[in-house]
Design a protein around this motif. Structure first.
Motif, PDB file in Angstrom:
ATOM      1  N   PHE A 169       0.846  -1.184   0.000  1.00  0.00           N
ATOM      2  CA  PHE A 169       0.000   0.000   0.000  1.00  0.00           C
ATOM      3  C   PHE A 169       0.885   1.238   0.000  1.00  0.00           C
ATOM      4  O   PHE A 169       1.856   1.301   0.763  1.00  0.00           O
ATOM      5  N   CYS A 170       0.540   2.227  -0.821  1.00  0.00           N
ATOM      6  CA  CYS A 170       1.373   3.420  -0.897  1.00  0.00           C
ATOM      7  C   CYS A 170       1.407   4.159   0.434  1.00  0.00           C
ATOM      8  O   CYS A 170       2.401   4.811   0.766  1.00  0.00           O
ATOM      9  N   ALA A 171       0.343   4.061   1.235  1.00  0.00           N
ATOM     10  CA  ALA A 171       0.326   4.738   2.532  1.00  0.00           C
ATOM     11  C   ALA A 171       1.370   4.146   3.471  1.00  0.00           C
ATOM     12  O   ALA A 171       2.044   4.879   4.213  1.00  0.00           O
ATOM     13  N   ARG A 172       1.526   2.835   3.449  1.00  0.00           N
ATOM     14  CA  ARG A 172       2.540   2.203   4.297  1.00  0.00           C
ATOM     15  C   ARG A 172       3.943   2.513   3.784  1.00  0.00           C
ATOM     16  O   ARG A 172       4.871   2.741   4.573  1.00  0.00           O
ATOM     17  N   GLU A 173       4.113   2.537   2.471  1.00  0.00           N
ATOM     18  CA  GLU A 173       5.407   2.888   1.890  1.00  0.00           C
ATOM     19  C   GLU A 173       5.777   4.324   2.253  1.00  0.00           C
ATOM     20  O   GLU A 173       6.919   4.622   2.597  1.00  0.00           O
TER      21      GLU A 173
ATOM     22  N   ALA B 110       6.992   4.550   5.821  1.00  0.00           N
ATOM     23  CA  ALA B 110       8.307   3.932   5.960  1.00  0.00           C
ATOM     24  C   ALA B 110       9.409   4.805   5.373  1.00  0.00           C
ATOM     25  O   ALA B 110      10.554   4.785   5.850  1.00  0.00           O
ATOM     26  N   GLN B 111       9.071   5.590   4.344  1.00  0.00           N
ATOM     27  CA  GLN B 111      10.048   6.457   3.690  1.00  0.00           C
ATOM     28  C   GLN B 111      10.260   7.776   4.425  1.00  0.00           C
ATOM     29  O   GLN B 111      11.103   8.584   4.029  1.00  0.00           O
ATOM     30  N   GLY B 112       9.522   8.008   5.509  1.00  0.00           N
ATOM     31  CA  GLY B 112       9.650   9.271   6.233  1.00  0.00           C
ATOM     32  C   GLY B 112       9.039  10.444   5.508  1.00  0.00           C
ATOM     33  O   GLY B 112       9.456  11.591   5.682  1.00  0.00           O
ATOM     34  N   ASP B 113       8.031  10.179   4.704  1.00  0.00           N
ATOM     35  CA  ASP B 113       7.327  11.226   3.957  1.00  0.00           C
ATOM     36  C   ASP B 113       6.537  12.099   4.944  1.00  0.00           C
ATOM     37  O   ASP B 113       5.640  11.605   5.622  1.00  0.00           O
ATOM     38  N   PRO B 114       6.861  13.383   5.073  1.00  0.00           N
ATOM     39  CA  PRO B 114       6.216  14.194   6.114  1.00  0.00           C
ATOM     40  C   PRO B 114       4.778  14.566   5.781  1.00  0.00           C
ATOM     41  O   PRO B 114       4.412  14.731   4.609  1.00  0.00           O
TER      42      PRO B 114
END
Length: 316
Positions: free
Chosen positions: A5-9, A12-16
């Motif tokens: 899921f893009c939300a979980r990715e 995990a990537q630290g997307d603020p």
């Protein structure tokens, strides 16, 4: 096989969250049964060409159009909201094209007008035909928000909504007329978020920013609000504009006021590169390189409360 899921990715990537709250200030919200929604945020499979064409024209003229849904709303009788006017209308399917024509001409809408919303309007994106994260995480958040409002008799109108932007930040929501955007809403966030909005202040753990501000201003605003909240202050704030809009590093002044106390802080923000997936449809392709804003330090300018200079390690 583990489903991605893009939300979980994104998490995990630290997307603020801060800096992602872009949203048009002028909005038309139109109730339409969710089962008929198409991939477009303003089109449904059983819309007449007349209605679909008028909605496109309204959007092209600068007013964002979203479809909204809740089970108790009759499918053939539409509830419409105009924001930021905070007006509500009830329109039959047969009269909908006439209503939209009147809206485009700026003609009186009096004969369709209903009572204004009694409290804030809260939209939660559940647009599964746009992104599966909005179906999975968005619908769970919507159900929890709707249940909390009913259980605690809170004065919110809660609706499911088509695409609100930032699928990777699901569950995503926006509150009108304050135009505050939220992301990554979990069940534990539901009641605190509603309580914060009842006090007319943002719920900071999920806050993406004030949609009327630019991304870097949102970043500075959230950093300042978090710093103030740590000191049990929940003031109104105003954010300066960048001296150089093209700069990748800038310092913005955030002024705050609450009761008789006031002050200002300087928030230094930088742009950093991030590789991310914007939607679940992107997961089979290489991650996209993008730039996000990050607050790296905060300095008090007017120490009315004898507060000390503090860095922002949690934004690093």
């Amino acid at each position: 096989m583990i489903q991605r899921f893009c939300a979980r990715e994104s998490l995990a990537q630290g997307d603020p969250l801060a800096g992602s709250a872009a949203h048009a200030e002028r909005n038309l919200l139109l109730s339409w049964p969710r089962a008929k929604w198409q991939r477009s945020l303003r089109q449904a499979s059983d819309m007449t060409d007349a209605v679909a064409t008028r909605l496109e024209a309204i959007a092209e003229a600068g007013r964002r159009v979203n479809l909204i849904h809740r089970r108790e709303q009759p499918g053939e009788r539409h509830c419409l909201y105009l924001m930021p006017e905070n007006r509500r209308y009830e329109v039959t399917r047969a009269e909908l094209a006439a209503f939209l024509d009147a809206l485009r001409r700026d003609a009186p809408l009096t004969r369709w007008e209903a009572s204004s919303p009694a409290g804030p309007l809260l939209l939660c994106c559940t647009h599964g035909k746009k992104d599966k994260c909005c179906a999975k995480f968005g619908y769970a958040a919507y159900k929890a928000l709707d249940a909390a409002v009913a259980t605690h008799a809170l004065p919110f109108d809660v609706w499911e909504s088509t695409h609100l932007g930032g699928c990777r930040l699901a569950a995503s929501a926006v509150v009108f007329p304050a135009l505050r955007k939220y992301g990554r809403i979990d069940t534990a966030d539901v009641l605190p978020l509603l309580e914060a909005e009842m006090a007319d202040r943002p719920y900071l753990p999920c806050y993406r920013g004030d949609s009327r501000l630019s991304p870097v201003q949102q970043c500075a605003q959230v950093a300042a609000l978090e710093w103030l909240a740590e000191r049990s202050l929940h003031p109104s704030v105003s954010v300066s504009t960048p001296s150089d809009p093209e700069a990748s590093r800038t310092s913005l002044i955030v002024k705050w006021q609450t009761g008789s106390d006031q002050g200002a802080v300087a928030v230094e923000c930088i742009q950093r590169a991030l590789q991310r997936f914007d939607t679940c449809a992107d997961l089979d392709a290489p991650a996209k390189n993008t730039w996000v804003w990050q607050a790296v330090s905060l300095r008090q300018l007017e120490p009315h409360l004898h507060l000390q200079k503090k860095s922002c390690p949690h934004h690093a």
